[in-house]
Design a protein around this motif. Structure first.
Motif, PDB file in Angstrom:
ATOM      1  N   ASN A 113     -38.979  28.976 -37.930  1.00 54.50           N
ATOM      2  CA  ASN A 113     -39.991  29.953 -38.365  1.00 54.50           C
ATOM      3  C   ASN A 113     -39.989  30.109 -39.883  1.00 54.50           C
ATOM      4  O   ASN A 113     -41.044  30.304 -40.506  1.00 54.50           O
ATOM      5  N   GLY A 114     -38.817  29.980 -40.481  1.00 57.60           N
ATOM      6  CA  GLY A 114     -38.732  30.029 -41.934  1.00 57.60           C
ATOM      7  C   GLY A 114     -39.469  28.865 -42.582  1.00 57.60           C
ATOM      8  O   GLY A 114     -40.136  29.023 -43.616  1.00 57.60           O
ATOM      9  N   ILE A 115     -39.366  27.690 -41.960  1.00 60.20           N
ATOM     10  CA  ILE A 115     -40.087  26.519 -42.472  1.00 60.20           C
ATOM     11  C   ILE A 115     -41.591  26.734 -42.365  1.00 60.20           C
ATOM     12  O   ILE A 115     -42.359  26.415 -43.287  1.00 60.20           O
ATOM     13  N   LEU A 116     -42.033  27.307 -41.243  1.00 57.94           N
ATOM     14  CA  LEU A 116     -43.464  27.586 -41.077  1.00 57.94           C
ATOM     15  C   LEU A 116     -43.948  28.577 -42.140  1.00 57.94           C
ATOM     16  O   LEU A 116     -45.051  28.424 -42.682  1.00 57.94           O
ATOM     17  N   LEU A 159     -40.459  16.667 -43.254  1.00 57.59           N
ATOM     18  CA  LEU A 159     -41.382  16.120 -42.260  1.00 57.59           C
ATOM     19  C   LEU A 159     -42.620  17.003 -42.098  1.00 57.59           C
ATOM     20  O   LEU A 159     -43.749  16.499 -42.002  1.00 57.59           O
ATOM     21  N   VAL A 160     -42.431  18.312 -42.076  1.00 60.82           N
ATOM     22  CA  VAL A 160     -43.573  19.229 -41.965  1.00 60.82           C
ATOM     23  C   VAL A 160     -44.428  19.167 -43.232  1.00 60.82           C
ATOM     24  O   VAL A 160     -45.664  19.145 -43.171  1.00 60.82           O
ATOM     25  N   ASN A 161     -43.774  19.137 -44.379  1.00 66.60           N
ATOM     26  CA  ASN A 161     -44.496  19.047 -45.650  1.00 66.60           C
ATOM     27  C   ASN A 161     -45.350  17.774 -45.701  1.00 66.60           C
ATOM     28  O   ASN A 161     -46.514  17.809 -46.124  1.00 66.60           O
ATOM     29  N   ASN A 162     -44.777  16.656 -45.268  1.00 68.60           N
ATOM     30  CA  ASN A 162     -45.532  15.401 -45.233  1.00 68.60           C
ATOM     31  C   ASN A 162     -46.706  15.488 -44.268  1.00 68.60           C
ATOM     32  O   ASN A 162     -47.811  14.999 -44.553  1.00 68.60           O
TER      33      ASN A 162
END
Length: 394
Positions: free
Chosen positions: A240-243, A283-286
Motif C-alpha cells: 500500500n505504501g508503494i501504491l 516494477l510498478v514505476n516501470n
C-alpha cells in the motif's frame, strides 16, 4: 675375404661417425639459434658456452669467444656481485633459481627473467650451472603502467562513491521536503486546476527520487555495500505504501492502480524489506511509465506453505502498456538497457531499474519471469521464499 670384411667394417664405422657428427652439428645449430639468453658456466664462474644471442648481447664475434671468460669480465661489477650470490646457491646448494635480474650493461639496460639449474656430470656431481634469461623490460613497463592506471581508477572510483554518498543525502533531503510540502498542499487545496499542478509536482519529485535511488543502489551494489537485513514486516502495508508513492504518477495518466491481496495471504513475513520494496517499486514505476491508458495491477498469491515457518509468495505486476518484444525479454535486465531507441526522450530512465531488480531478486533467492508482447501489455511475475514469524499476532 678378411680384407673385404675389414673394408665393410670400416665403412660402417665411418658412417656411424658421420651420423654422430651430423647429430652434433644439428644440436649445435639448435642451441645456437635458441631464443633468449642460454648459457652455462663452471662453479668458479667461467663460461663454458652459450647461444648466439648471448654472444651478440656481449658484442662478441662468435659464441665460441665466450668460452673461458669469467663472469666479472663481461658483467658490470654491481650486477656481477648479485649474480654471483645467486650462482653460489645454485652450484653449492643444488637449488633451482627463478627470479628477476637487473642488467646495467650499456645499451642493454633492463630487467631479465632468469632461471638457473645445477649442471651435473655423469656421476651426478655439480660442475656448474645452466641459465636461461628472457628480457621482460617492456612487460615490466606495461605492468607498471597498468598498476598506475589501476591506482588512478581506484582513486576515481572512490571519489565517485563519495560523491554519490553525498548526493544521496544532499539531494534526497530537499526532495523529501518538497514531497512533504506537496502532499500537504494537495490535502488542503480545493481548486481542481491547482491540485493538478500539485499532482504533477508530486509525480516529478517522486520520479527524481526513484532515479536517485537507482543510481545510489547501483553504486552500492558495485562496491558490495548493500547489507542483507532479515526482519519481520507487514507485506500488505508495504504494498500500500508503494501504491501511495506511485498514485500521483498513475492519476496523471488516468490509470487505475490496483492491489489484489487475498485475506489468505500472510500479512507478516520475514525477509529483506529494503530489497523487496525496491524490486516492487521499480516494477510498478516501470509499469506506470510504459502504460498510457488502462491499469496497473499488483496480484499477490501464496504458491505453497513451506512447513509451519515458511511460505512461497508470488507477486505479479500486470499492466496494459506498450509491451515488450520477445527478443528483449532477457536483455532488458542488462545494465543501461533500453528496449527501443526510438522511444528515447519519450520514456525517460537510467536503464538501471531492471538490472537492480534482477540483482536483488537473486539476493532473495527468488525468480522473475515475463509474459509480454509488443502492444499487449506486460506481466512481471516474481516468486520469493519467506520465513513466517512465530508470533502470528505481530
Amino acid at each position: 675375404m678378411e680384407e673385404t670384411m675389414l673394408s665393410l667394417e670400416g665403412k660402417e664405422e665411418s658412417a656411424i661417425v658421420q651420423s654422430l657428427r651430423d647429430k652434433i652439428d644439428e644440436l649445435e645449430n639448435v642451441l645456437a639459434l635458441m631464443p633468449g639468453h642460454v648459457y652455462w658456466m663452471s662453479k668458479d664462474g667461467y663460461y663454458l658456452g652459450s647461444n648466439t644471442q648471448v654472444a651478440k648481447f656481449l658484442n662478441l664475434g662468435s659464441r665460441e669467444q665466450i668460452i673461458g671468460k669469467h663472469l666479472t669480465a663481461v658483467i658490470p661489477p654491481g650486477d656481477a656481485q648479485a649474480i654471483r650470490k645467486v650462482n653460489h646457491a645454485v652450484t653449492e646448494e643444488g637449488a633451482t633459481y627463478l627470479g628477476e635480474e637487473i642488467c646495467e650493461i650499456p645499451g642493454h639496460e633492463g630487467i631479465y627473467l632468469t632461471q638457473k639449474v645445477p649442471l651435473k656430470n655423469r656421476e651426478g656431481k655439480i660442475i656448474g650451472l645452466l641459465g636461461i634469461s628472457l628480457n621482460i623490460t617492456d612487460q615490466k613497463r606495461i605492468e607498471k603502467e597498468l598498476q598506475e592506471a589501476k591506482e588512478i581508477a581506484e582513486i576515481a572510483n572512490q571519489t565517485k562513491t563519495e560523491f554519490i554518498r553525498n548526493m544521496e543525502h544532499d539531494i534526497r533531503t530537499p526532495l523529501c521536503g518538497i514531497m512533504g510540502v506537496a502532499a500537504y498542499l494537495n490535502s488542503i487545496e480545493q481548486d481542481p486546476a491547482k491540485k493538478e499542478f500539485i499532482n504533477e509536482l508530486e509525480r516529478s519529485t517522486n520520479e527524481l527520487l526513484n532515479y536517485l535511488d537507482n543510481i545510489v543502489e547501483f553504486s552500492q551494489m558495485n562496491t558490495g555495500t548493500v547489507p542483507m537485513i532479515l526482519k519481520a514486516f507487514n507485506l500488505e502495508q508495504m504494498l500500500n505504501g508503494i501504491l501511495n508513492l506511485e498514485s500521483a504518477a498513475a492519476k496523471h495518466k488516468s490509470l487505475d492502480l490496483i492491489l489484489i491481496y487475498p485475506k489468505s495471504i500472510p500479512q507478516w513475513i520475514i525477509g529483506d524489506r529494503f530489497r523487496l520494496h525496491r524490486i516492487l517499486l521499480n516494477l510498478v514505476n516501470n509499469a506506470i511509465k510504459f502504460t498510457d491508458h488502462g491499469y496497473v495491477k499488483i496480484h499477490v498469491n501464496v504458491l505453497e506453505f513451506l512447513g509451519p515457518e515458511g511460505v512461497q509468495i508470488e507477486i505479479a505486476i500486470e499492466d496494459t502498456g506498450i509491451g515488450i518484444e520477445k527478443k528483449y525479454h532477457q536483455p532488458i535486465y542488462d545494465k543501461f538497457m533500453r528496449c527501443d531507441p526510438s522511444n528515447k526522450g519519450v520514456y525517460k530512465g537510467t536503464g538501471l531499474g531492471l538490472w537492480i531488480v534482477r540483482q536483488f531478486i537473486n539476493d532473495l533467492k527468488g525468480t522473475i519471469s515475463l509474459e509480454s508482447e509488443k502492444g499487449k501489455g506486460s506481466i512481471f511475475t516474481c516468486v520469493f521464499p519467506f520465513q513466517l514469524p512465530k508470533n502470528k499476532q505481530l
